[in-house]
Design an enzyme around this catalytic site. Sequence first.
Site, short mmCIF file in Angstrom:
data_model
loop_
_atom_site.label_atom_id
_atom_site.label_comp_id
_atom_site.label_asym_id
_atom_site.label_seq_id
_atom_site.Cartn_x
_atom_site.Cartn_y
_atom_site.Cartn_z
N GLU A 5 0.81 -1.22 0.00
CA GLU A 5 0.00 0.00 0.00
C GLU A 5 0.84 1.26 0.00
O GLU A 5 0.55 2.23 -0.70
CB GLU A 5 -0.95 0.01 1.22
N HIS B 254 -11.77 -5.18 9.40
CA HIS B 254 -12.44 -5.08 8.10
C HIS B 254 -13.70 -4.22 8.24
O HIS B 254 -14.63 -4.35 7.46
CB HIS B 254 -12.85 -6.46 7.57
#
Length: 659
Positions: A398, A465
């Site tokens: 990322e 999440h």
Amino acid sequence: MNYNRKEYSEDELISLYRAILKPRMIEERMLVLLRQGKVSKWFSGIGQEAISVGSAMALEQDEYILPLHRNLGVFTSRNVPLDRLFAQFQGKKTGFTKGRDRSFHFGSNEHHIVGMISHLGPQLAVADGIALADLLDKREKVTLVYSGDGGASEGDFHEALNVAAVWGLPVIFMIENNGYGLSTPSNEQFKFNQFIDKGPAYGMDALQIDGNNLLEVYDTVRQTAASMRKNPRPVLIEAMTFRMRGHEEASGTKYVPQELFEKWAKKDPVENYEKFLLDEVILTPKAVESIREELKAEIEEGLQTAFATPMPVADREEEIADMYKPYIQQPVAPASGAKTEKRFVDAISDGLRQSMERYPELVLMGQDIAEYGGVFKITEGFVDKFGKERVRNTPLCESAILGIGLGMSIKGKKSMVEMQFADFVSVGFNQIVNNLAKSHYRWAQNADVVVRMPTGAGTAAGPFHSQSNEAWFFHTPGLKIVYPSSPYDAKGLLNAAIEDPNPVMYFEHKLLYRSISQEIPDGYYTIEIGKAKTVAEGDDISIITYGMGVHWAKQLQQEMPGTSLEILDLRSLLPWDKEAVRNTVAKTGRVIILHEDTLTGGIGGEIAAWIGENCFEHLDGPVVRVASLDTAIPFAPPLEAEFLPKQRLREKAEAILAY
Ligand SMILES: Cc1ncc(C[n+]2csc(CCOP(=O)(O)OP(=O)(O)O)c2C)c(N)n1
């Protein structure tokens, strides 16, 4: 020291001499100024100049170089005017950052230089981004980026090398191995023997050179770059060298054994090269003297100009405005009235597809977004339509991908980086808040990057999440944040975010993807960033919210038919619509700020404070925040339901009505 002049002409050899002498002479002058208290801080590159100078001189002028704190020789080799360079060191407005950042922390597109931020590591990925833009546009160019041996321990080093190798990016990773990271010697920094061992592990060529030998550095980089232009790929070069002074001038060198100084003094890159030219009678002592005189005069002139420039006068409006690239959005209305019923997820996909058609310079990057279509299938079919160059599967890196976004902006590209889940942005946080967000303010380079953030709870997906992390970015000037709650807004705001040349965080609630749908225009359109929308008109309580909160507020209205709720959907969080907030507070006098994010430090706190300061006379009761519990997000559905604010909303609304 052995110099092999190969086929290089005397003129070339002499120009290299001038180039290496200049940073040395500037540094010697700086050390005097430092003692006189005229310079605040100095990171010396004495002893390492051959690396900066040899590599910078070896490249073409329009090939980008990303130097570090010891690479003065890069700036001088690119002929950065000395008065501006010194003005930069002194925080003067005539420097490269209007006095906003210090030392070598600046970029200059005119000189094809992108300077570091203080953090070691992130610029390695920026180099990848510049190289990727060149590769996509079929320019035969290389990009050169430096790392110290210490900085190479950062995760960003690994990510940048890995992506460069996988994507075949023409980047030279120049490791200046001087044996120390501040006071930490190599044996406390890493366990491997040498950096060239790492090259093959990443699938890239690696070369080790004598970093104090100017001709060896110059020749190696020239040859390597020539080959990389024809056959694009990354190469790691490990330049062995030594830092002859402290980490920075105030920190001393007690931790370095004296014999190392003695050993490396004999390998001084400037003296040895000068001796070689004298021995070969390429230069005479008289010529050396006259070059020195010439450089001395240039340095003194630069210093005088810089010292004569006054310190900057702060202009508040300019300071605030420069956080962003100036841009006045002209909202685009859909070309025709044709509409189709679309789910939230399809609206995002639709907007992304139309932006890809509109902006050939737009590149999408994310994990599994190519053939697989992304974990939420938003980019399904995109590879067939736009090709793999523009729809890029990324390794799990990322931080590197976000840095690549900035590098691509430097070359005029737009990028959209998809976080697989908003939660994972934490491993790319530094690139967003320190590099992308601050770049325009520091050196007028915008980061034309949209970060898509599938966010939110309600799916029993547990702590990693489900997070709402918009507040992490809300606190960072330089970013914009949008957060749609309907398919119509999702498409229009995504298009607007992509159009905007500034970095935009685009939050999309996962639970809305397939649970809501709406008739939305088929054509391309945008929605103004920074404008809220009144979703329901009412008189009793204003619910100021966004994202899932809008839907909870609508449900509350059904549960409380006797109460008239005004629902204001902020849609944009940075900037947020103060005018709309003021109007609704003035209308109802009772306010609930509702968000899915946890309470403490959430966006609601800021809005409540602003209402308190600016709308006090309109209030009939305290401003109430309704938010998630100050805990991590639990997995089991009953626990998650308790965590989320929805069930507390009605109770709070009744309390405020009774106030
Ligand atoms: C992420 C990060 N951590 C810590 C620092 C503080 N710091 C600045 S330079 C430095 C040492 C760097 O060593 P190396 O990369 O070998 O480069 P050198 O200074 O030897 O040229 C440290 C620890 C920093 N700038 N960035």
